[in-house]
Scaffold this active site. Structure first.
Site, short mmCIF file in Angstrom:
data_model
loop_
_atom_site.label_atom_id
_atom_site.label_comp_id
_atom_site.label_asym_id
_atom_site.label_seq_id
_atom_site.Cartn_x
_atom_site.Cartn_y
_atom_site.Cartn_z
N GLU A 102 0.82 -1.00 -0.14
CA GLU A 102 0.20 -0.10 -0.41
C GLU A 102 1.23 1.26 0.09
OE1 GLU A 102 -3.89 -0.52 2.33
OE2 GLU A 102 -2.98 -2.73 3.14
N THR A 104 3.47 4.35 1.25
CA THR A 104 4.44 4.24 2.18
C THR A 104 5.20 5.07 2.46
OG1 THR A 104 6.64 2.88 3.05
CG2 THR A 104 6.58 2.66 0.85
N HIS A 106 8.67 7.70 1.90
CA HIS A 106 10.81 7.72 1.65
C HIS A 106 11.26 8.75 1.93
CE1 HIS A 106 10.44 3.15 0.46
NE2 HIS A 106 10.70 3.62 -0.65
N ALA A 179 9.79 -1.67 6.30
CA ALA A 179 8.82 -1.83 5.20
C ALA A 179 9.62 -2.68 4.06
CB ALA A 179 7.57 -1.25 5.02
N CYS A 210 1.59 1.24 5.27
CA CYS A 210 1.22 -0.09 4.64
C CYS A 210 -0.25 -0.63 4.47
CB CYS A 210 2.46 -0.75 5.37
SG CYS A 210 3.39 -0.78 4.68
#
Length: 262
Positions: A102, A104, A106, A179, A210
């Site tokens: 789903e 996330t 970064h 993750a 997520c």
């Protein structure tokens, strides 16, 4: 969180922690290239590089690769992403991506590890591969005296937080520290995992990470470990080699984007 290509899933009923067996390549296989990007990497550039490298690995014209990067702040949406989980849609750029899972985040201070391995020469078992990636993270954390744990109903690695208020059901609070989201094409993996070293944890507020509500996120620094990214990279490599076998350093990491935070 994975998105295999058609016909690549084997039915497995065992728990992930029971699936850890050998993920080593045959003895005659060359070591995995270990590449660390010297500067932040634009996300679209990273995807294009992964696509190219994975195709070359599948064709037998390139050795397997693990590529360590940082990205500027951004959100990615996996193939199962729910639009309602993008809480603040205009906070950072949002990229649709072919990996499983789903939403996330970064960004700076997070180590993203793109893993391009040929599972035909290792083990053609998607769940075992995900469990092996979790084991790399768990071993990395263990080397720093942090207990990371997997959960059968939630992919990734979690840390118990007994100092926080318990959950609504009375169980101990726990936060996500790493993750995992992968994709397979011709049994070659790409995308990979992310480990929170020292990101701005407020940046996760723009999404439901997520798609999992009721749990928070944490990082090594948030847990009280004043570690540097280079130190974490050394431990990640040692843990990877325990699970997947030998690596060799490669110096042509790609990095062009600037790290910019809100």
């Amino acid at each position: 969180m994975y998105r295999p290509e058609k016909n690549s899933i084997r039915k497995v009923t065992m728990q992930r922690e029971d699936l850890i067996q050998s993920m080593f390549a045959p003895p005659e296989a060359p070591p995995v290239r270990w590449r660390i990007a010297p500067a932040p990497v634009d996300y679209q550039e990273a995807v294009e590089t992964m696509e190219r490298e994975a195709a070359d690995i599948a064709a037998g014209t390139a050795d397997e690769l693990v590529w360590l990067v940082e990205h500027p702040p951004l959100y990615t949406a996996g193939t199962s992403a729910n639009a309602a989980d993008l809480v603040i849609p205009d906070r950072f750029p949002v990229f649709a991506t072919g990996r499983g899972g789903e939403y996330t985040y970064h960004g700076p201070g997070q180590r993203v590890v793109y893993v391009m391995l040929d599972l035909k020469r290792r083990r053609q078992d998607v769940r075992a591969f995900v469990a092996a990636l979790e084991s790399v993270i768990i071993a990395t954390l263990d080397s720093m005296n942090v207990k990371g744990e997997r959960r059968e109903d939630r992919v990734g690695v979690w840390v118990r937080r007994p100092e926080k208020p318990p959950l609504m059901d009375g169980t101990v609070a726990e936060d996500k520290i790493a993750a995992i989201g992968i994709r397979l094409r011709r049994w070659v993996s790409f995308h990979g995992l992310s480990l929170n070293v020292d990101p701005d944890l407020e940046h996760f507020d723009g999404i439901v990470p997520c798609g999992i509500r009721g749990h928070g996120v944490t990082s090594l620094v948030d847990l009280g470990l004043p570690v540097m990214m280079a130190d974490v990279d050394i431990r990640l490599r040692e843990a990877f080699e325990m699970v997947f076998g030998p690596t060799r350093s490669e110096t042509n990491g790609i990095g062009t984007a600037r790290l910019e935070s809100e």
